[in-house]
Every structure is written in C-alpha cells, then in structure tokens.
Write an enzyme that holds these catalytic residues in place. Structure first.
Site, short mmCIF file in Angstrom:
data_model
loop_
_atom_site.label_atom_id
_atom_site.label_comp_id
_atom_site.label_asym_id
_atom_site.label_seq_id
_atom_site.Cartn_x
_atom_site.Cartn_y
_atom_site.Cartn_z
N HIS A 1 -43.19 -62.16 -22.16
CA HIS A 1 -44.50 -61.60 -21.81
C HIS A 1 -44.73 -60.34 -22.62
CE1 HIS A 1 -42.94 -58.92 -18.21
NE2 HIS A 1 -42.34 -58.65 -19.34
N SER B 1 -38.19 -60.55 -20.16
CA SER B 1 -38.78 -59.40 -20.83
C SER B 1 -37.79 -58.80 -21.84
CB SER B 1 -39.24 -58.39 -19.77
OG SER B 1 -40.00 -57.36 -20.33
#
EC number: 3.4.21.92
Length: 197
Positions: free
Chosen positions: A113, A88
């Site tokens: 993501h 992330s």
C-alpha cells in the site's frame, strides 16, 4: 543449585546462527538494533549469509529505510523469510533480500500500500510533510519496482489501496523467489544448518 544468572534471550541465541528476527512494528528502536546486528554479523564474516525473518505489520518509513540501507550496505547476501505477515514496510524489507534468496511460508501474507502519514501544524508545515511523504512514496515504489521487475507505475497502481497477497500471489508478483514449508528447503537451512554445510 540451579544457575540463577541472566540467561540469554532466544533472539541472542538466534543471532549466533546469523538469524535476525523482526516480529513487530518497525520502529526506531528495533531498526537501530537490526541495523547493528547486520553490521555485527557482516564484521564477523563478510561472506556468510545473514537471515532476516519477518513477521511485521509495517511501521515507520524512516526506521525501515535505515534497515533497508544497512541491508544494501553490508557485503553479505541477506536471506529474507516472510512468516505470518510482511505488511507495508515489512513487505519492502522482505522484497529487499538478495534476489534468489527471498522466501515466504505458505500461509504468510504480504501487504502493498502507499505510505500513511498524519499531518499537523501550519499550512507550510503540512505542505512540507506532504512533499516528504510523496517523495517517500516515489522512492518506495522505485525500490519495489527494481526488486520485482514491475514498473513504478504498476507498483503505484497496485498499492493505491491496501492490497493483500497470498504466498503464491507474492511469488507471482516478484516480492519473493520461493515458497517454503521447511527451513531445510531454504538456502543454508534458513540459518538452522550447522556452519559450513
């Protein structure tokens, strides 16, 4: 008699070698500390590389953007090394290193993501929060696109669901430039080489 004084932490010792360690979730507290260390090392020597080692599950977008902006703000090259995981926001920071100086170890993993957020409050509050997270999603995709050479649309499609990358896949995608098993094979010895070498 043994010295019972306060001993510097291992992280203070690493800082002397221009190494900053992000080994946890990205939060306001450690983001402020990392940004301050980047500024300190840049003030000490604006030409020498700064090394940012990353083993992070991600975390706060705004805290991560404070680190990212400081990385771009200082004149130094920022050598990034992914160890363990760069997930992330950790992925964004790994990828934000100076092109040609972004490294990953063979067993590290990278997670791409879309941003997460919890919403609450009035309908107007929820709409405002949704607009903010959509803006951040767009900005994070633009940064990743610029750093990897992928299109924004491809980054968004690839990050629509959690997508884990092996070290080789991260290299192929453009998150990093090199896979290295040893600090000796990283620019400047990964911060472990004596100054001037």
């Amino acid at each position: 008699m043994a010295d019972m004084g306060i001993q510097p932490s291992v992280f203070d010792r690493l800082l002397k070698d221009r190494i900053i360690w992000l080994g946890s979730e990205v939060r306001d507290e450690n983001a402020n500390e990392i940004a301050a260390k980047l500024l300190l090392l840049a003030a000490e020597d604006s030409k020498r590389d700064i090394y940012l080692y990353i083993n992070s599950p991600g975390g706060s977008i705004t805290a991560g953007m404070a680190i990212y902006d400081t990385m771009q703000f200082v004149p130094n090259d920022i050598v990034t090394v992914g160890i363990g995981m760069a997930a992330s926001m950790g992925q964004l920071l790994l990828t934000a290193g100076t092109k040609g100086k972004r490294y990953i170890t063979p067993n590290a993993r990278v997670l791409l993501h879309q941003p997460h957020g919890g919403f609450g409050g009035t309908a107007s509050d929820i709409r405002t929060q949704a607009q903010l997270i959509l803006h951040m999603k767009k900005r994070l995709a633009e940064i990743t696109s610029e750093a990897t050479g992928k299109t924004v649309d491809q980054v968004n499609a690839d990050g629509d669901r959690d997508r884990w990358f092996t070290a080789q896949e991260a290299l192929d995608y453009g998150f990093v430039d090199h896979i290295r098993e040893s600090a000796l094979l990283v620019a400047g010895g990964g911060g472990t080489a004596p100054a001037g070498k």
